[in-house]
Design an enzyme around this catalytic site. Sequence first.
Site, PDB file in Angstrom:
ATOM      1  N   SER A  59       5.318  -8.558   9.516  1.00  0.00           N
ATOM      2  CA  SER A  59       5.120  -9.409   7.654  1.00  0.00           C
ATOM      3  C   SER A  59       3.254  -9.971   7.344  1.00  0.00           C
ATOM      4  O   SER A  59       3.274  -9.910   8.729  1.00  0.00           O
ATOM      5  CB  SER A  59       6.121 -10.583   7.551  1.00  0.00           C
ATOM      6  OG  SER A  59       6.129 -11.412   6.079  1.00  0.00           O
TER       7      SER A  59
ATOM      8  N   SER B  51       6.399  -9.956   4.112  1.00  0.00           N
ATOM      9  CA  SER B  51       4.764 -10.688   3.574  1.00  0.00           C
ATOM     10  C   SER B  51       5.016 -11.199   3.268  1.00  0.00           C
ATOM     11  O   SER B  51       6.056 -11.342   2.234  1.00  0.00           O
ATOM     12  CB  SER B  51       3.896  -9.494   3.347  1.00  0.00           C
ATOM     13  OG  SER B  51       3.803  -8.815   3.937  1.00  0.00           O
TER      14      SER B  51
ATOM     15  N   ASP C 265       1.305 -12.216   6.171  1.00  0.00           N
ATOM     16  CA  ASP C 265       1.134 -14.084   5.756  1.00  0.00           C
ATOM     17  C   ASP C 265       0.180 -14.404   5.649  1.00  0.00           C
ATOM     18  O   ASP C 265      -0.396 -14.728   6.818  1.00  0.00           O
ATOM     19  CB  ASP C 265       2.344 -14.689   6.691  1.00  0.00           C
ATOM     20  CG  ASP C 265       3.732 -14.149   6.966  1.00  0.00           C
ATOM     21  OD1 ASP C 265       4.207 -13.238   6.003  1.00  0.00           O
ATOM     22  OD2 ASP C 265       4.402 -14.181   7.878  1.00  0.00           O
TER      23      ASP C 265
END
Length: 335
Positions: A255, A217, A257
């Site tokens: 992840s 992340s 984001d």
Amino acid sequence: MQTRARDLGVIPGDLPTGELNAITDVPGVLVGHTTLDDGNDLHTGVTAIVPADVTSGLPAAVAVGNGYGKLVGSTQLDELGLLETPIVLTGTLSVFRAADALLTYLLDHDPKATSLNPVVGETNDGYLSDIRRRPITEQHVLDALTSATAGLPDEGCVGAGTGTAALGFKAGIGTSSRRLPTGTIGALVQSNFSGTLQVLGTPIAAPPRQTDPPGNSCMIVLATDLPLDARQLGRIARRAIFALGRVGSDYAPGSGDYAIAFATSYQPPMPDQELRPVFQATLNSVEEALLNSLVAARTTTGFQGRIRYAVPHELVRAAGVTARDRARPPSSPTA
């Protein structure tokens, strides 16, 4: 004094920075950290971004690059186009305690409030920190909020970046800004994502022993005093996520984001056709903030003896030289 990317000759783009080259170049934006580092199993913390007059509601937007994360308060922020609280960043399993602590802070500041939308983001620092202990307390969050200042924020292994890593190296918190004729854009990042580091187009591969697991992340916070509405800030936030690709993110499926963008101006929004330099300022400031988050970080030994090594500064410096050589116009042939 911490090293920054510019100290090593790495300068993304050609737009000027603000005085501090930080998100705090935007008037009224403060940043505070609380760092938990016991030199052993705990490497975590809190970072607070505190805009002036935020409880009155500031135009804002959130963009999701990949939604594998726990961004508390994001749906109301997106629905109303308003940021009504400071933004707090921390480690994944501490995000809910941090949100409750932010709620305490808000209730203390508004005795009549009955509905509040705390905004808390996170990345997973469980490789270097014992994340299951959930060590963040209310006081840690309150300390970050009340200690926030307009100075140059500390970068690297501080606050919410104490235990994070990115692109195979130790990372953390980074910040940068760009100044336009009509205002400033500032970025702050909590870097914790996978891929191969790219410095101005030059790859810097981590040794095999440092290869990151996929994902983990990145949180990006953008502030500006330019007159932008929530829709335009959404466009800015999406460009911020594009900047992850400039430094080598592989946008892994694990992840989370996210980018949050807010404006401190209440003036009528600027025309869309004037946004091109704003987009460029966004890309450049986020790229540099990401690089600062790596350059300022130090090698860290953490939970169960795991290690994340800092990126070698000599490699970053060499990448800056390579970029300048590529940009230099070819010499004219002699007559």
